[in-house]
Motif scaffolding. Structure first.
Motif, short mmCIF file in Angstrom:
data_model
loop_
_atom_site.label_atom_id
_atom_site.label_comp_id
_atom_site.label_asym_id
_atom_site.label_seq_id
_atom_site.Cartn_x
_atom_site.Cartn_y
_atom_site.Cartn_z
N ASP A 485 9.25 12.59 -32.68
CA ASP A 485 8.28 13.51 -32.18
C ASP A 485 9.16 13.74 -30.97
OD1 ASP A 485 6.34 12.86 -33.93
OD2 ASP A 485 4.86 12.45 -32.52
N ALA A 511 7.22 17.09 -34.57
CA ALA A 511 6.16 16.09 -35.04
C ALA A 511 5.96 15.78 -36.46
CB ALA A 511 4.91 16.44 -34.24
N ARG A 513 5.22 14.16 -40.16
CA ARG A 513 4.27 13.10 -40.58
C ARG A 513 4.32 12.64 -41.95
NH1 ARG A 513 4.28 12.95 -35.97
NH2 ARG A 513 2.44 13.05 -34.40
N LYS A 532 2.65 19.64 -35.02
CA LYS A 532 2.58 20.41 -34.04
C LYS A 532 3.46 22.00 -34.38
CE LYS A 532 2.57 16.79 -30.49
NZ LYS A 532 3.08 16.29 -29.54
#
Length: 547
Positions: A485, A511, A513, A532
């Protein structure tokens, strides 16, 4: 008096006019002499651009070309020989190419006067004779291609000495040619890289060069944030499903075989969707949709209506805050498990009964599980691999559950010692050995290897806001991708000799995931979710550095 004066003036005007005339003539001559000679024009048999000339069906080698030309090519030419000093008047050439021509002799000093020539290609010609000093004077040459050089050629000596050869992948072709040629080649040596310096090129083998590399090249941007990304096969085609937390949708993508891009196929609309997990049982597609609000549900693809239909709700008393879903098959039975991260929820396993999924087993409660991973490992070298689950949790070390065949339940829990604050665990295999990647948000993420009774440390990677450490295999390449991040995502490649990962590439993903490998039509893609920013698609590219 007046007439006499006018007569004098008249005679005086004649010299003045002559002087002016001669002055004009002299200035014209000076201007002419001051002009630079006309630049050579593009030869009639050639097509020229600013810095390149392509000559086709030339009966002879042009003596001159425009001075800005640094690349000269001959294709299907009619001359029979490259004679001595053929390029004395083109000293600026940096690249010279001959392909599919009819000449059969290259004389001594054929390329003399080319101090800047770096690339020389002599390909697919009909060479019968090369003189000993053909390549003399090529001091700047870094690439010489003699592909299919000799047809019915007499065994001749070839002298390539005096060149500074850098023995990297760009020289692999020469090693291959030396390995197959009948010509007598004087010994030549490497000047670099350091590990090859002063080694005899004649003794090298093509196997000494590992020239195939890979990279992830940006292919497509999807203009939305995402969490989970999964791929699945259905009705003889490949699909991708993406969970969009802010729109609450499961977006399904299919491959556009014409445009060669991914396009929208369908969607399921919900609320605060965190996971969209596909599972195909026989020929039927189901999708488990996990949501933070409004409960989680199971959808079925109705092929007649050509849409998704909700068929089942997942019990909200157990699944309050889902964070991950894993599907698996044991003894022909299909299951899925939901990791619940709430303080009052239960990580729960569901089993397919032919009509729907029902609660099969609840694992530990109150532990706020963030991830669940299904894998198969053997407890001893003599035993077969058995199903296991690893649960990662915010409140304890990762817990390992083993499948009990008699009770058809997961039991016998142990943990992975000294591994607090692990957000997720993902596994991979190399040559039969099982490894896991353990993700920590801050600190060190780890790679561990199963040793028969426990996992053992192999490697540590610094984590800077990491919520995913995903191993994935593309063809014969094993990667591990550590998201961040706060910095660039690090891609690691497995080094078989070192038996560990080495840094390979950096990706700029906001960011991240999840990272998912998608294979379609012999193309391999990497999908990178972003909480994001835009969801990104990379193409896995294989590059031959010797080409």
């Amino acid at each position: 008096m007046e007439s006499e004066r006018s007569q004098r003036m008249g005679t005086a005007c004649i010299p003045l006019k002559r002087i002016a005339y001669f002055l004009c003539l002299l200035s014209a001559l000076l201007l002419t002499e001051g002009k630079k000679p006309a630049k050579p024009k593009c030869p009639a048999v050639c097509t020229c651009t600013k810095d390149n000339a392509l000559c086709e069906n030339a009966r002879s080698i042009p003596r001159t070309v425009p001075p800005d030309v640094i690349s000269l090519s001959f294709v299907r030419s009619g001359f029979t020989e490259i004679s001595e000093g053929s390029f004395l008047f083109t000293p600026s050439l940096q690249l010279l190419l001959f392909t599919s021509n009819s000449f059969d002799v290259i004389s001594d000093d054929a390329f003399i006067g080319l101090p800047h020539l770096e690339y020389l290609f002599i390909e697919n010609n009909n060479i019968k004779s090369i003189s000993r000093h053909t390549f003399r004077g090529l001091k700047s040459l870094i690439h010489l291609n003699l592909h299919m050089l000799i047809a019915e050629v007499e065994v001749i000596p070839v002298d390539l000495r005096g060149n500074s050869f850098n023995c990297d992948c760009k020289l692999k072709w020469l090693v291959e040619w030396l390995d197959h040629t009948n010509a007598t080649v004087e010994d030549i040596y490497c000047e670099g890289p350091p590990e090859y310096k002063k080694r005899k090129i004649n003794s090298l083998s093509p196997k000494d060069f590992d020239c195939i590399i890979t990279e992830f090249a940006k292919s497509q941007d999807l203009p939305y944030q995402s969490l989970s990304i999964d791929t699945f096969s259905y009705m003889n085609d490949e699909y991708v499903v993406i969970a969009q937390p802010f729109t609450g949708k499961c977006i399904f993508l299919e491959w556009d075989h014409v445009e060669k891009t991914f396009r929208n196929y369908d969607n399921i609309t919900g609320t605060s969707t965190v996971v969209c997990k596909p599972i195909v049982i026989e020929t039927q597609l189901y999708v488990i949709v996990a949501q933070l609000f409004g409960g989680s549900h199971i959808y079925k693809r109705d092929s007649f209506a050509n849409k998704f239909i909700k068929i089942q709700d997942i019990e909200i008393l157990k699944i309050r805050k889902p964070n991950d879903i894993e599907t698996f098959k044991i003894e022909n039975n299909w299951y899925f498990v939901v990791a619940d991260s709430s303080k009052a929820g239960f990580t729960t396993i569901y089993k397919w009964n032919g009509n729907g999924f029902y609660s099969h087993q609840s694992l530990h409660a109150w532990y706020r599980d963030t991830d669940v991973e299904y894998l198969e490992i053997a407890r001893t070298p003599q035993t077969l691999r058995t199903p296991h689950l690893i649960l990662s949790s915010s409140s304890q070390r990762p817990v390992i559950y083993q499948w009990n065949k008699a009770t058809q339940l997961f039991t016998n829990q142990t943990d992975i010692p000294n591994m607090e604050d692990v957000y997720a665990v993902k596994h991979f295999s190399v040559k039969g050995d099982v490894y896991i990647c353990l993700t920590r948000f801050i600190g060190d993420s780890k790679v561990m290897k199963w040793g028969g009774s426990s996992f053992q440390d192999i490697q540590r990677m610094p984590s800077r806001g990491s919520m995913v450490f995903q191993p994935l295999q593309i063809n014969n390449y094993q990667y591990a991708i550590l998201g961040s991040d706060y910095s660039f995502t690090q891609v690691y490649n497995w080094d078989a000799e070192k038996a560990k990962f080495v840094k390979f590439q950096e990706l700029n993903v906001q960011a991240p995931r999840s990272f998912t490998h998608v294979s379609i039509n012999k193309r391999n893609f990497l999908f990178a979710s972003s909480f994001k920013g835009n969801t990104q698609i990379y193409k896995h590219v294989i590059v031959d550095l010797s080409a």
